[in-house]
Design an enzyme around this catalytic site. Structure first.
Site, PDB file in Angstrom:
ATOM      1  N   ASP A   1       0.889  -1.212   0.056  1.00  0.00           N
ATOM      2  CA  ASP A   1      -0.081  -0.026   0.132  1.00  0.00           C
ATOM      3  C   ASP A   1       0.696   1.330  -0.078  1.00  0.00           C
ATOM      4  O   ASP A   1       1.624   1.638  -0.973  1.00  0.00           O
ATOM      5  CB  ASP A   1      -1.122   0.025   1.185  1.00  0.00           C
ATOM      6  CG  ASP A   1      -1.995   1.076   1.024  1.00  0.00           C
ATOM      7  OD1 ASP A   1      -2.423   1.393  -0.101  1.00  0.00           O
ATOM      8  OD2 ASP A   1      -2.130   1.903   1.901  1.00  0.00           O
TER       9      ASP A   1
ATOM     10  N   ASP B   1      -9.201   4.740  -3.380  1.00  0.00           N
ATOM     11  CA  ASP B   1      -8.445   5.012  -2.481  1.00  0.00           C
ATOM     12  C   ASP B   1      -8.937   5.562  -1.215  1.00  0.00           C
ATOM     13  O   ASP B   1      -8.429   6.692  -0.867  1.00  0.00           O
ATOM     14  CB  ASP B   1      -7.239   5.826  -2.927  1.00  0.00           C
ATOM     15  CG  ASP B   1      -5.947   5.803  -2.219  1.00  0.00           C
ATOM     16  OD1 ASP B   1      -6.016   5.108  -1.210  1.00  0.00           O
ATOM     17  OD2 ASP B   1      -4.984   6.455  -2.581  1.00  0.00           O
TER      18      ASP B   1
ATOM     19  N   HIS C   1      -9.770   9.613   7.758  1.00  0.00           N
ATOM     20  CA  HIS C   1      -8.868  10.316   8.744  1.00  0.00           C
ATOM     21  C   HIS C   1     -10.142  10.842   9.728  1.00  0.00           C
ATOM     22  O   HIS C   1     -10.911  11.594   9.036  1.00  0.00           O
ATOM     23  CB  HIS C   1      -7.830  10.960   8.405  1.00  0.00           C
ATOM     24  CG  HIS C   1      -6.979  10.306   7.513  1.00  0.00           C
ATOM     25  ND1 HIS C   1      -5.969   9.458   8.120  1.00  0.00           N
ATOM     26  CD2 HIS C   1      -6.565  10.366   6.022  1.00  0.00           C
ATOM     27  CE1 HIS C   1      -5.174   8.973   7.612  1.00  0.00           C
ATOM     28  NE2 HIS C   1      -5.303   9.240   6.150  1.00  0.00           N
TER      29      HIS C   1
END
Lengths: 307, 424
Positions: free
Chosen positions: B153, B306, B310
């Site tokens: 990743d 993707d 957060h």
């Protein structure tokens, strides 16, 4: 006239008229410093907090003095004594300061853009005292002030900014301020110190010092960040100094009446040879003196006062 | 359980079908597709008139953050977001805490997905232990446990010899390797694209070449090892060109890009907007246009999101300190449809990019609508207009640069194994 904005973060955002207002206001404050009692009551009862997350002597002292000469209550907080070392976020630190009713917060911070984070969340006026490689607007203003004071004008002048342009907030503020005031700006340095597509902001790029300062009216030397040696930007201080250091010989390429400026602290013998730093062309100490007057003007106008 | 979808326009690029048809689902399978009217006595009818019925979307690149960072997202919330975005399958990246480099973590993910997941969760395993790029992970065990692909990743395997051995070894298990292409020396300290905007903002830039150098290397290694490489999230003009050339030369590579790379440029970061901070970074107009061309001419095989959640606290920081990544599951459809509306790709191409090709890359039996296949379907209204409100996302996180945007095209139903898991 009044300054119709809450914060001062970047010269890029200021109109030409606003810059003129700030410079004109600074003229009268410079006079205050020549008096026996160097203090006026303009900001009596206002609280100014100097929040410095990076080491600084002249900028912090200059703001402190400016605040005190305007009769504000001034508090200094440095990184090592702030709760940031305990892991507090910038935003939380600032919110706490606001809870104490700060009117003006002067922020110096290593991260570009950090003053915007504060300005979005706080009612206090935020003054950028240098954010990363972004801007240092009061330094830009004091440079403009000094040029105008010494040469009588800014429009039409040729100015060379020499050194590590990539990492310099002083360069960015000066490019913005000088261009707005009608000067033509060139930047000079090795390709490793010139940021991508800088020419799109209207400057000309030179990689050779003599060509870069040919016929200029002002040379603004930047501080070489010695800690960058070994990071691939230049091979040695010796070579840098030989290629980009200002000395008696290469200064002849500039105009006879050229002003040599430096935001300090100077690495003597690296960026500038001592005879130039202390010579007739140098206005380095005038810059420091003018810094207080300019910062008084900034604090005064941002706190809503009118001229 | 039996259900009929009536009135929808069925598009199945794999079987070259594009017609108004009725589709019958029994239990978890599609049992019949017919243009004739079907009696619906006693059967649940879903009226999908004016809508498009597509094979369920497959996302090759999402971060579910579970295990380890469930405050950002977990398998439940992540698959809810996927369902709301029209995805019936998601390939989840191994940069969990701990890293998915062993079968215990893979088992955990699959077990939790079975209990709480709304869509199919297809784990990608790490190429190397801890994704440190030093030693091979137990790739055989990862495959056995259910991993469908390999990737470190966000961490490129910097050591070329290590990358070569990874490709050779992965080949034994017929697992595709999906590298994140970034030369870490060229990108060191960078927080956005290198160019005029980074210069003005005084932020350290990452040149396109950081991506392109590694794509070049990995193309050479794919050639050497004759292994399958799938390039993750391509962002640059040079990257697209290198992949196009490699394909022309018959090297077995595929690639994906994400909606943000064909929609935004690095100017989205102006004002130090951390919701536009991602890696690879948003690039210039020239790169954005090249990415679109890549989708048009088939150089880029798939659209992935993707999706990188957060928490607001992490994003509401100094630009340098905020983490890279944006969420994308719930906005992909209208952004992809915008390419159709501007005539860049056809509707059938768009569906191919979101279904047929991702299935081929992962070698899974999905991405088409034959009778007898599992009923994974995405049903959307291509014309419905709406305004993005990130506070209403199913995702736990809010870090979308598209908040407040007016969009056209909305997912109306997502069906996984015959069950409606989302109604818009």
């Amino acid at each position: 006239m009044i300054l119709k904005r809450k914060d001062l973060i970047a010269l890029k955002e200021l109109q030409k008229e606003e810059i003129e207002l700030l410079l004109d206001t600074a003229v009268s404050f410079k006079e205050v410093a020549t008096r026996d009692i160097k203090k006026v009551p303009a900001l009596r009862g206002k609280t100014l907090i100097n929040l410095f997350f990076e080491p600084s002597t002249r900028t912090r002292t200059s703001f402190e003095l400016a605040g005190k000469r305007l009769s504000a209550d001034v508090i200094n907080i440095s990184h090592s004594s702030s709760s940031a070392v305990k892991g507090e976020s910038l935003l939380d630190t600032a919110k706490n300061l606001e809870a104490m009713n700060a009117d003006l917060i002067v922020l110096r911070h290593p991260c570009s853009g950090s003053p915007y984070l504060l300005s979005r969340h706080l009612k206090s006026s935020i003054i950028n005292a240098g954010d990363g490689a972004h801007e240092h607007p009061t330094q830009g203003l004091l440079d403009l002030y000094t040029i105008r004071e010494k040469l009588g004008r800014i429009a039409g002048l040729k100015v060379a900014i020499v050194g590590d342009i990539t990492h310099s907030r002083v360069a960015r503020s000066n490019i913005a301020g000088l261009s707005k005031m009608g000067a033509s700006v060139r930047v000079v340095g090795p390709p490793t110190m010139i940021p991508a597509e800088i020419e799109k902001s209207g400057v000309t790029v030179f990689h050779e010092l003599r060509e870069g300062i040919r016929d200029v009216d002002v040379i603004l030397m930047l501080r070489l960040q010695l800690e960058r040696q070994g990071k691939g930007l230049f091979p040695s201080i010796r070579e840098y100094s030989e290629l980009f250091g200002l000395n008696k010989e290469n200064l002849k390429w500039a105009n006879k009446s050229v002003l040599v400026m430096h935001p300090g602290p100077v690495n003597r013998g690296v960026e500038i040879s001592p005879e130039i730093a202390d010579g007739l062309s140098s206005v380095i100490l005038d810059q420091v003196t003018n810094g207080v007057a300019v910062r008084m003007a900034v604090l005064f106008l941002l706190s809503g006062a009118s001229t | 359980m039996k259900m009929i979808l009536k009135g929808g326009r069925l598009i199945d690029p794999k079987n070259n079908i594009d017609q108004i048809a009725q589709l019958v689902i029994e239990s978890d399978k599609i049992t019949k597709i017919s243009t004739e009217s079907i009696s619906s006595n006693g059967i649940e009818v879903l009226d999908v008139s004016g809508m498009i019925i597509s094979p369920g979307f497959i996302d090759l690149h999402v971060h579910l953050r579970d295990p380890g960072q469930e405050y950002k997202e977990d398998i439940r919330s992540g698959t809810e977001a996927a369902a709301a975005g029209g995805f019936t399958s998601v390939c989840c990246m191994p940069n969990t805490k701990p890293v998915n480099d062993n079968e215990a973590v893979t088992h955990y993910i699959l077990e939790k997905a079975r209990k709480e997941g709304l869509v199919n969760v297809l784990p990608a395993g790490a190429i190397t232990k801890g994704s440190r790029g030093e030693e091979l992970a137990e790739i055989g065990k990862l495959k056995e446990a259910g991993c469908v692909a390999l990737t470190d990743d966000g961490w490129p395997v910097m050591n070329s010899e290590m990358m070569r051995r990874s490709l050779e070894y992965a080949k034994t298990f017929d697992l595709v390797v999906m590298p994140h292409c970034e030369d870490r020396h060229l990108s060191e300290g960078g927080v956005m694209n290198e160019g005029r905007t980074s210069t003005e903002m005084g932020l350290r830039g990452i040149p396109c070449q950081a991506e392109e150098v590694m794509i070049s290397r990995d193309i050479l290694l794919a050639q050497l090892t004759e292994s399958r490489i799938h390039f993750a999230h391509i962002s640059s003009e040079g990257g697209v060109r290198l992949i196009r050339d490699a394909k022309k030369r018959g090297i077995s590579v595929t690639a994906e890009t994400c909606p943000h790379y064909f929609t935004l440029t690095d100017e989205a970061t102006l004002g130090y907007n951390t919701n536009a901070k991602m890696n690879p970074p948003l690039r210039s107009i020239k790169d954005r246009e090249a990415v679109k061309q890549g989708l048009k001419d088939g150089t880029l095989d798939a659209i992935s999101t993707d999706h990188a959640p957060h928490s607001p606290d992490e994003k509401e920081q100094e630009f340098d300190k905020a983490p890279f990544g944006i969420i994308g599951l719930e906005t992909v459809l209208p952004l992809a449809l915008a390419l159709v509306q501007e005539g860049m790709i056809t509707l059938s191409q768009m569906i191919t990019l979101l279904t047929v090709n991702p299935a081929k890359i992962l070698k899974i039996k999905k991405g088409s609508l034959e009778a007898g296949s599992i009923a994974d379907l995405t049903i959307f209204d291509p014309n419905e207009e709406w305004v993005v409100d990130a506070t209403r996302f199913k995702s736990k996180s809010r870090n979308s640069p598209f908040n407040g945007w007016k969009m056209k095209g909305r997912v109306k139903f997502t069906i996984v194994s015959g069950k409606v898991v989302y109604r818009g």
